[in-house]
Scaffold this motif. Structure first.
Motif, PDB file in Angstrom:
ATOM      1  N   ALA A   1      -4.468 -16.856 -15.710  1.00  0.00           N
ATOM      2  CA  ALA A   1      -3.522 -18.897 -16.196  1.00  0.00           C
ATOM      3  C   ALA A   1      -2.267 -18.691 -17.002  1.00  0.00           C
ATOM      4  N   GLY A   2      -1.459 -19.264 -16.167  1.00  0.00           N
ATOM      5  CA  GLY A   2       0.098 -18.556 -16.341  1.00  0.00           C
ATOM      6  C   GLY A   2       0.816 -17.773 -15.474  1.00  0.00           C
ATOM      7  N   SER A   3       0.551 -16.862 -14.673  1.00  0.00           N
ATOM      8  CA  SER A   3       0.731 -15.758 -14.816  1.00  0.00           C
ATOM      9  C   SER A   3       0.330 -15.135 -13.053  1.00  0.00           C
ATOM     10  N   VAL A   4       0.768 -14.328 -12.631  1.00  0.00           N
ATOM     11  CA  VAL A   4       0.589 -13.764 -11.061  1.00  0.00           C
ATOM     12  C   VAL A   4       0.908 -11.859 -11.169  1.00  0.00           C
ATOM     13  N   LEU A   5      -0.190 -11.551 -10.810  1.00  0.00           N
ATOM     14  CA  LEU A   5      -0.458 -10.137 -10.949  1.00  0.00           C
ATOM     15  C   LEU A   5      -0.476  -9.491  -9.729  1.00  0.00           C
ATOM     16  N   TYR A   6       0.916  -8.539  -9.511  1.00  0.00           N
ATOM     17  CA  TYR A   6       1.222  -8.212  -7.368  1.00  0.00           C
ATOM     18  C   TYR A   6       1.478  -6.711  -8.044  1.00  0.00           C
ATOM     19  N   THR A   7       1.443  -5.911  -7.021  1.00  0.00           N
ATOM     20  CA  THR A   7       2.252  -4.369  -6.799  1.00  0.00           C
ATOM     21  C   THR A   7       3.083  -5.319  -5.410  1.00  0.00           C
ATOM     22  N   THR A   8       4.372  -3.914  -5.647  1.00  0.00           N
ATOM     23  CA  THR A   8       5.303  -4.401  -4.593  1.00  0.00           C
ATOM     24  C   THR A   8       6.320  -3.088  -4.583  1.00  0.00           C
ATOM     25  N   ASN A   9       7.311  -2.666  -3.395  1.00  0.00           N
ATOM     26  CA  ASN A   9       7.547  -1.057  -3.200  1.00  0.00           C
ATOM     27  C   ASN A   9       9.589  -1.800  -3.218  1.00  0.00           C
ATOM     28  N   ARG A  10       9.350  -3.128  -3.718  1.00  0.00           N
ATOM     29  CA  ARG A  10      11.193  -3.094  -3.150  1.00  0.00           C
ATOM     30  C   ARG A  10      12.181  -2.316  -4.591  1.00  0.00           C
ATOM     31  N   ARG A  11      10.988  -1.715  -5.465  1.00  0.00           N
ATOM     32  CA  ARG A  11      12.053  -0.136  -6.143  1.00  0.00           C
ATOM     33  C   ARG A  11      12.596   0.672  -5.316  1.00  0.00           C
ATOM     34  N   ASN A  12      12.012   1.083  -4.000  1.00  0.00           N
ATOM     35  CA  ASN A  12      13.100   1.973  -3.511  1.00  0.00           C
ATOM     36  C   ASN A  12      12.159   2.329  -2.380  1.00  0.00           C
ATOM     37  N   GLY A  13      11.077   1.282  -1.657  1.00  0.00           N
ATOM     38  CA  GLY A  13      11.066   1.129  -0.398  1.00  0.00           C
ATOM     39  C   GLY A  13       9.213   2.013  -0.370  1.00  0.00           C
ATOM     40  N   VAL A  14       9.174   3.153  -1.173  1.00  0.00           N
ATOM     41  CA  VAL A  14       8.129   3.623  -1.571  1.00  0.00           C
ATOM     42  C   VAL A  14       7.141   4.037  -2.072  1.00  0.00           C
ATOM     43  N   ASP A  15       7.191   3.779  -3.286  1.00  0.00           N
ATOM     44  CA  ASP A  15       6.641   3.831  -4.059  1.00  0.00           C
ATOM     45  C   ASP A  15       5.778   2.601  -4.763  1.00  0.00           C
TER      46      ASP A  15
ATOM     47  N   SER B   1       6.140   3.747   8.666  1.00  0.00           N
ATOM     48  CA  SER B   1       7.002   3.135   6.792  1.00  0.00           C
ATOM     49  C   SER B   1       7.263   4.576   6.278  1.00  0.00           C
ATOM     50  N   ASP B   2       7.903   4.506   5.670  1.00  0.00           N
ATOM     51  CA  ASP B   2       8.595   5.056   4.810  1.00  0.00           C
ATOM     52  C   ASP B   2       6.954   5.662   3.679  1.00  0.00           C
ATOM     53  N   TYR B   3       7.024   3.688   3.123  1.00  0.00           N
ATOM     54  CA  TYR B   3       5.264   4.104   1.941  1.00  0.00           C
ATOM     55  C   TYR B   3       4.408   4.602   2.851  1.00  0.00           C
ATOM     56  N   ARG B   4       4.169   4.961   4.177  1.00  0.00           N
ATOM     57  CA  ARG B   4       3.148   5.533   4.935  1.00  0.00           C
ATOM     58  C   ARG B   4       2.692   6.864   5.149  1.00  0.00           C
ATOM     59  N   ARG B   5       4.070   7.440   5.087  1.00  0.00           N
ATOM     60  CA  ARG B   5       4.485   8.588   5.644  1.00  0.00           C
ATOM     61  C   ARG B   5       3.714  10.060   5.276  1.00  0.00           C
ATOM     62  N   SER B   6       3.513   9.631   3.211  1.00  0.00           N
ATOM     63  CA  SER B   6       2.961  10.646   2.696  1.00  0.00           C
ATOM     64  C   SER B   6       1.904  10.831   2.607  1.00  0.00           C
ATOM     65  N   MET B   7       1.024  10.057   2.507  1.00  0.00           N
ATOM     66  CA  MET B   7      -0.254   9.552   3.334  1.00  0.00           C
ATOM     67  C   MET B   7      -0.912  10.301   4.588  1.00  0.00           C
ATOM     68  N   ARG B   8      -0.077  10.119   5.183  1.00  0.00           N
ATOM     69  CA  ARG B   8      -0.394  10.291   6.803  1.00  0.00           C
ATOM     70  C   ARG B   8      -0.441  11.738   6.992  1.00  0.00           C
ATOM     71  N   GLU B   9       0.499  11.993   6.061  1.00  0.00           N
ATOM     72  CA  GLU B   9       0.636  13.522   6.135  1.00  0.00           C
ATOM     73  C   GLU B   9      -0.273  14.426   5.791  1.00  0.00           C
TER      74      GLU B   9
END
Length: 580
Positions: free
Chosen positions: A99-113, A479-487
């Protein structure tokens, strides 16, 4: 596909009747209303409690960079989407609406995290709740919003770390170790926010339903099955628990008592399909008062269908779709492999005049799984007259932690050896090994290319959809955010480069003789288009028959009906020509 349920019993569902997945509203009386009509696919939606608004996640051209918009249900006709959180360079993934807010995740800080952010709908003010780094893949806030369970990709392959976030102090508690080899499924809070349930294989081979009590900071087992994977979804009224059981690609649901986990009754869903849980369909969603649950079900003979389930009452499909009567469930068989392991396979017999050929259809992942789900492609291949063999090669989920760990890092090519074992086994189902082809997407596309490269004498042709040609260039360019997970799954560029090159189909491109049909989306954020271009360029120079289709408005696979109707008939024709 069910997305959300509000206090009045209305549902939000994704429906692709227009050719792309769009958000629709379904009233309790069964009335449907389209809420979006975008050129691109919608990825999710949530009701905003206490209002007439809905928040929608959508992307552009399959780029997976989700953007968040609002629409007003009081607006007549097709509501207008109003931008809420938009930055086309980054991903914004919708988690929840309060009610009154939305919760979300984003990688806009550095493109990775991925950070966790709450957006105030009245003021537009944003508050960062978590910015501790890593790919936060799951976010589950408690009903009272005091706590958030974060599921973050950890260092071992196919593993997740659980964190508990205190939203007032922003302090984070590690509930599982970062280096523990634990995978997990759905997280679900109890209605009083005192504890949550999670499907986890911590300290065991199979997924059990475990409970974490916040005040006691203690784990306990609620339901365990040493032979099958389990997951659970408690009702908001505290009375019931829906339990999903995964066995050999099929997911069944049963109603249990939440208090002690004891069984009440099995849900009378059609046999041989999947209702939530692990790589199959969305999780069941309870109505806010617990009076009913929205369940998405599908099978090889039933397209994705949303059911309304009332505990102690009826189970009703909100819309049914007629399908061809000749569609069939597969046989479940086992294939002995090179080291004595038994590879699970589903065998779909031809429903059209038999061509005497076999298509081995390999799933993506690699930690994914072939499930007993709706697949127009598999049905169409069987209708073409092919026998279709759908394997869960080593590395696949759904058969225990030991099985999905058998292809990690330097064991990668052992999964390719499973393909050779399947080829040699084909005569036992009256198949001709010389008329066998490979078909697969994403990691399945890698398996197609690896099969024709490392086993050039075995395969008559291949269809590669958004597949990996080189593990090295894939890791360099994804994509940078996927590399560490795939490695963590394939190997690290800094230390494993020699192995990665040796396990890449491109390193054996001069051995490939099988004709190849390749499909790729220009906006693929996971497997870059360059993977398709380099393998087809190399084969064209050598005179190996090959064809590349590139769709400028697609990403990792084909989401749009117009493109599917263009690409797949061409792929079928390609196979007919080269199997003639």
């Amino acid at each position: 596909m069910a997305l959300d349920v509000d206090d009045e019993g209305r549902m939000l569902v994704l429906y692709d009747g227009t050719g792309t997945r769009q958000v629709n509203e379904v009233d309790p009386d069964g009335t449907w209303r389209a809420l979006t009509d975008l050129d691109d696919t919608c990825r999710g939606a949530r009701f905003v409690p206490g209002s007439s608004r809905v928040v929608v996640e959508h992307d552009t051209g399959g780029d997976e960079r989700g953007q968040l918009s609002l629409l007003d249900l009081d607006e007549p006709g097709l509501p207008t989407l109003t931008p809420l959180v938009h930055d086309a360079a980054y991903i914004h993934h919708l988690v929840a609406a309060r009610a009154g807010s939305v919760l979300y995740t984003t990688n806009r800080r550095n493109g990775v995290d991925f950070d966790l952010v709450t957006h105030d709908l009245a003021t537009g003010r944003e508050t960062v709740l978590y910015d501790g780094g890593g790919w936060v893949m799951g976010v589950d806030p408690s009903p009272d919003d005091k706590w958030v369970v974060l599921s973050k990709a950890s260092s071992p392959a196919n593993s997740m770390q659980l964190l508990l976030l205190d939203t007032s102090s922003r302090s984070v508690t590690e509930l599982t170790a970062e280096d523990a080899h634990n995978d997990q499924g759905p997280v679900a809070w109890l209605p009083d926010s005192s504890a949550f349930l999670v499907s986890s294989n911590a300290d065991r081979d199979r997924m059990a339903i475990r409970r974490y009590d916040v005040s006691e900071a203690a784990w306990s087992d609620l339901l365990v099955d040493d032979a099958r994977d389990l997951a659970g979804w408690p009702s908001p009224d505290g009375e019931h628990l829906l339990v999903g059981v995964l066995e050999d690609g099929e997911v069944t649901l049963a109603l249990h008592r939440l208090e002690d986990g004891s069984a009440i009754t099995a849900l009378d869903l059609p046999a041989g399909g999947c209702a939530g849980l692990l790589y199959a369909t969305p999780d069941p969603i309870w109505s806010p008062d617990g009076s009913f649950a929205a369940i998405t079900y599908n099978s090889p003979v039933v397209p994705p269908t949303v059911y309304r389930f009332v505990p102690g009452g009826e189970l009703t499909a909100i819309r049914s779709v007629e399908v061809p009567a000749e569609l069939q469930h597969p046989e479940s068989l086992r294939v002995p492999s090179f080291d004595g392991e038994q590879v699970p396979v589903f065998v779909f017999r031809p429903t059209g005049p038999s061509l005497g050929s076999t298509v081995v259809h390999v799933h993506g992942g690699p930690e994914g799984a072939a499930m007993r789900i709706w697949s127009p492609i598999i049905s169409a291949l069987a209708g073409e007259g092919h026998t279709v063999v759908v394997p869960n090669v080593r590395g696949s989920a759904g058969y225990g932690k030991r099985w999905y760990s058998l292809d990690d890092r330097q064991l990668r090519l052992d999964s390719v050896k499973d393909l050779a074992a399947i080829n040699a086994w084909l005569p036992t189902i009256d198949g001709d090994p010389q008329r066998a082809v490979l078909w697969g997407g994403s990691y399945g596309g890698y398996m197609v290319l690896a099969g024709v490269a490392f086993q050039p004498d075995l395969w008559a042709a291949g269809v590669d959809i958004v597949g990996i040609a080189s593990l090295v260039t894939f890791l360099e360019n994804t994509s940078d955010y996927r590399r560490s997970m795939r490695e963590r799954e394939y190997g690290y560029l800094a230390t494993d480069r020699e192995f990665l090159e040796s396990a890449s189909p491109l390193s054996r491109v001069d051995d490939i003789r099988a004709p190849l049909f390749v499909i790729h989306g220009a906006n693929d954020p996971r497997v870059p288009l360059s993977e398709a271009e380099q393998i087809t360029d190399a084969l064209t120079k050598r005179g190996v028959p090959c064809q590349l289709l590139v769709y400028p408005d697609e990403g990792h696979g084909l989401a749009k009906l117009t493109n599917r109707l263009d690409a797949y008939p061409q792929a079928f024709s390609f196979l007919r020509d080269h199997l003639a």
